[in-house]
Design a protein around this motif. Structure first.
Motif, PDB file in Angstrom:
ATOM      1  N   VAL A 171     -25.201 -38.831   4.272  1.00 29.87           N
ATOM      2  CA  VAL A 171     -26.087 -37.619   4.842  1.00 29.87           C
ATOM      3  C   VAL A 171     -24.968 -36.518   4.665  1.00 29.87           C
ATOM      4  O   VAL A 171     -25.486 -35.518   4.267  1.00 29.87           O
ATOM      5  CB  VAL A 171     -26.409 -37.936   6.221  1.00 29.87           C
TER       6      VAL A 171
ATOM      7  N   LEU B 282     -22.719 -36.017   2.619  1.00 33.72           N
ATOM      8  CA  LEU B 282     -22.414 -35.393   1.399  1.00 33.72           C
ATOM      9  C   LEU B 282     -23.498 -34.793   0.663  1.00 33.72           C
ATOM     10  O   LEU B 282     -23.481 -33.901   0.025  1.00 33.72           O
ATOM     11  CB  LEU B 282     -21.475 -36.431   0.598  1.00 33.72           C
ATOM     12  N   GLY B 283     -24.827 -35.380   1.166  1.00 36.32           N
ATOM     13  CA  GLY B 283     -26.034 -34.651   0.824  1.00 36.32           C
ATOM     14  C   GLY B 283     -26.283 -33.122   1.320  1.00 36.32           C
ATOM     15  O   GLY B 283     -26.604 -32.370   0.635  1.00 36.32           O
ATOM     16  N   LEU B 284     -25.705 -33.197   2.715  1.00 32.27           N
ATOM     17  CA  LEU B 284     -25.741 -31.931   3.108  1.00 32.27           C
ATOM     18  C   LEU B 284     -24.787 -30.959   2.168  1.00 32.27           C
ATOM     19  O   LEU B 284     -25.368 -29.910   2.316  1.00 32.27           O
ATOM     20  CB  LEU B 284     -25.352 -31.825   4.626  1.00 32.27           C
TER      21      LEU B 284
ATOM     22  N   ILE C 261     -23.993 -31.023  -0.745  1.00 30.60           N
ATOM     23  CA  ILE C 261     -24.534 -30.733  -2.185  1.00 30.60           C
ATOM     24  C   ILE C 261     -25.825 -29.781  -1.794  1.00 30.60           C
ATOM     25  O   ILE C 261     -25.708 -28.837  -2.787  1.00 30.60           O
ATOM     26  CB  ILE C 261     -25.244 -32.052  -2.676  1.00 30.60           C
ATOM     27  N   ALA C 262     -26.410 -29.886  -0.860  1.00 25.53           N
ATOM     28  CA  ALA C 262     -27.637 -28.848  -0.632  1.00 25.53           C
ATOM     29  C   ALA C 262     -27.094 -27.635  -0.280  1.00 25.53           C
ATOM     30  O   ALA C 262     -27.485 -26.469  -0.741  1.00 25.53           O
ATOM     31  CB  ALA C 262     -28.399 -29.534   0.522  1.00 25.53           C
TER      32      ALA C 262
END
Lengths: 210, 104
Positions: free
Chosen positions: B79, B81-83, B85-86
């Motif tokens: 989660v 690393l998803g943040l 990227i966003a």
């Protein structure tokens, strides 16, 4: 002198390996924090995880050692490296020096934290505990599964729900946000946005015939 | 021997805290958090090896909890690393100094 030699003779090969891997773990975690390039930090983190897995084996937790290698070195670090490569983060690092003052507060407070923990460990009577008698089954998958699927079944199910939410959350966060208004406009008026066809004479090409 | 393991784990924890406090790259901050979680794992495993003599608690309880810590670490990394990227897509930076919209 006698105490030192008697201490050294009391050490077994297990102790030596433990100290070796402990030194590698500490040195590489220092590298994780100190390296300027995030990619080198990730590589140092692989060394930390591997030496920790070795220490897990020495502490008779073989299953955890395998999981440590598979999950950390195999999945999490790869994810980190993917993101570093994807974002192509060049050195943030020239700007690090602006925060000298902050660093002078942060490092002593981490040191105080360690010294507090060290004092608590040193003045406890934990050294009187002896390792539990080693059985052949210690640390195997069977023993851990036995506990995990009976006494800790509810935390296990909660963990699976957590993983599920993390998968969905990561996908939603990392996927590109759709521009809904532009898509709607393209559906309602598809033809107008297209460029007009070129005139026929423009499309003809003169070819010299000899 | 147990105190040695605990000292090493404490040292690793302190290094992770120092990393979180000093680094400005959000990805490296995540790596320092992984260090902290691993220090906790080392403690769990050490106690599961040495504290088995206390009655009523299975000697493998520490290992089971270490597995749960790994689950949480994996979810956190995915989660987080998803943040990142966003965030990078919207703001073009991974430096925590530039991400200060909610500050003050």
């Amino acid at each position: 002198m006698d105490t030192i030699t008697s201490y050294l003779s009391s050490l077994t090969a297990e102790h030596y390996f433990f100290f070796l891997f402990a030194i590698v773990a500490i040195a590489s975690s220092l590298e994780v924090v100190m390296q300027r390039s995030p990619l080198y930090s990730a590589i140092a983190l692989v060394f930390t995880m591997a030496s920790l897995a070795a220490n897990f084996v020495l502490l008779k937790a073989q299953f955890l050692a395998a999981i440590q290698i598979i999950v950390y070195a195999g999945a999490i670090i790869v994810l980190f490296v993917f993101v570093i490569m994807l974002l192509n983060v060049r050195a943030e690092e020239s700007r690090l020096d602006r925060f000298g003052a902050l660093r002078f507060i942060a490092v002593p407070s981490a040191l105080v934290l360690f010294l507090g923990a060290f004092a608590a460990i040193r003045f406890s009577n934990l050294d009187t505990l002896s390792p539990s008698p080693a059985s052949a089954a210690a640390g195997t998958t069977e023993r851990i599964a036995e506990l995990m699927f009976t006494k800790y079944l509810l935390p296990f199910e909660a963990a699976s729900v957590l993983i599920m939410m993390a998968i969905v959350g990561a996908l939603v966060l990392a996927s590109r946000a759709r521009d809904v208004e532009a898509e709607m406009a393209a559906i309602e008026a598809p033809a107008e946005s297209e460029a007009p066809l070129p005139e026929p004479e423009d499309r003809l090409e003169e070819v010299e015939v000899s | 021997m147990l105190t040695t393991v605990l000292t090493i784990s404490g040292l690793m924890f302190a290094l992770g805290v120092a990393g979180v406090l000093t680094r400005r790259n959000i990805i490296v901050i995540f790596m320092a958090i992984e260090l902290i979680l691993n220090a906790a794992n080392l403690n769990f495993v050490a106690f599961s090896r040495y504290w088995a003599s206390i009655g009523g608690i299975s000697p493998h309880t520490g290992e089971v909890f270490a597995v749960f810590v790994m689950v949480v670490a994996a979810a956190e990394a995915a989660v987080g690393l998803g943040l990142v990227i966003a965030l990078y897509r919207n703001r073009g930076t991974v430096s925590v100094d530039d991400i200060d919209l909610l500050k003050w």
